[in-house]
Design a protein around this motif. Sequence first.
Motif, PDB file in Angstrom:
ATOM      1  N   VAL A 126       0.847  -1.197   0.000  1.00 35.19           N
ATOM      2  CA  VAL A 126       0.000   0.000   0.000  1.00 35.19           C
ATOM      3  C   VAL A 126       0.883   1.248   0.000  1.00 35.19           C
ATOM      4  N   ASN A 173      -2.791   0.160  -3.829  1.00 34.13           N
ATOM      5  CA  ASN A 173      -2.040  -1.030  -3.448  1.00 34.13           C
ATOM      6  C   ASN A 173      -1.471  -1.724  -4.669  1.00 34.13           C
ATOM      7  N   THR A 213      -3.052  -2.082 -10.039  1.00 33.97           N
ATOM      8  CA  THR A 213      -3.522  -2.013  -8.655  1.00 33.97           C
ATOM      9  C   THR A 213      -4.901  -2.651  -8.535  1.00 33.97           C
TER      10      THR A 213
END
Length: 212
Positions: A43, A181, A109
């Motif tokens: 993250v 993330n 992501t």
Amino acid sequence: MALFKTFSAAAIAGVMASVSAPASAATIQGLGSPGAAVSGTDVTVEDFTSSVGFSGTSLSLGGVTISSTGGELFSVSTDYAGQYNTTGASLQSPVGYPSEFRFDFATATDAFAFNFGASDTDWTIAAYSAGNSLIDSLTFAAVSASNAGEYFGISGSGISYALLTAASPNDYILLDNLTYNGAAPVPLPAAAWMLIAGLGGLVGVRRLRRAA
């Protein structure tokens, strides 16, 4: 024998397809820190502190590049820090007033979100795959002078880039704490591995019998 081979291949392909299917997409919105809604591996939070003083059409932050699709200027400043849902430095539009920003992630992501403030019109965030397929989108109303911590984003497997688009031009916005993330691989369930191993074993037995 040919029928068995066909069945085995089809069964294995079916298992692989079922475990590699992308997770369901969803919109993200809430109050406070976007980190509360973005979890997983690697993250990253971009708080724009290292980019204070920037003014241009494209800003690279390592894991993500933010650009104005129309080539308008935008900036990074500490103006209004602690206001309009910002906690410090923030990306701000009132240089060229871009009506659309593009976020290109260096690595796909599974989720991203950001604090957003000062808007006086609706904005839409839309996430896309590397193949330009729409994953999901969210339109949210003007935030105006609120400082309640509004954040917005998208979750879904394989997000390559996103577009943030204004419903009306010349809107003054502030964006902070861009959180995203790293895309996590989908693990193969133990039951699936057992099925694949079993099918492979049956194929081997058939081959041995044929050879004998």
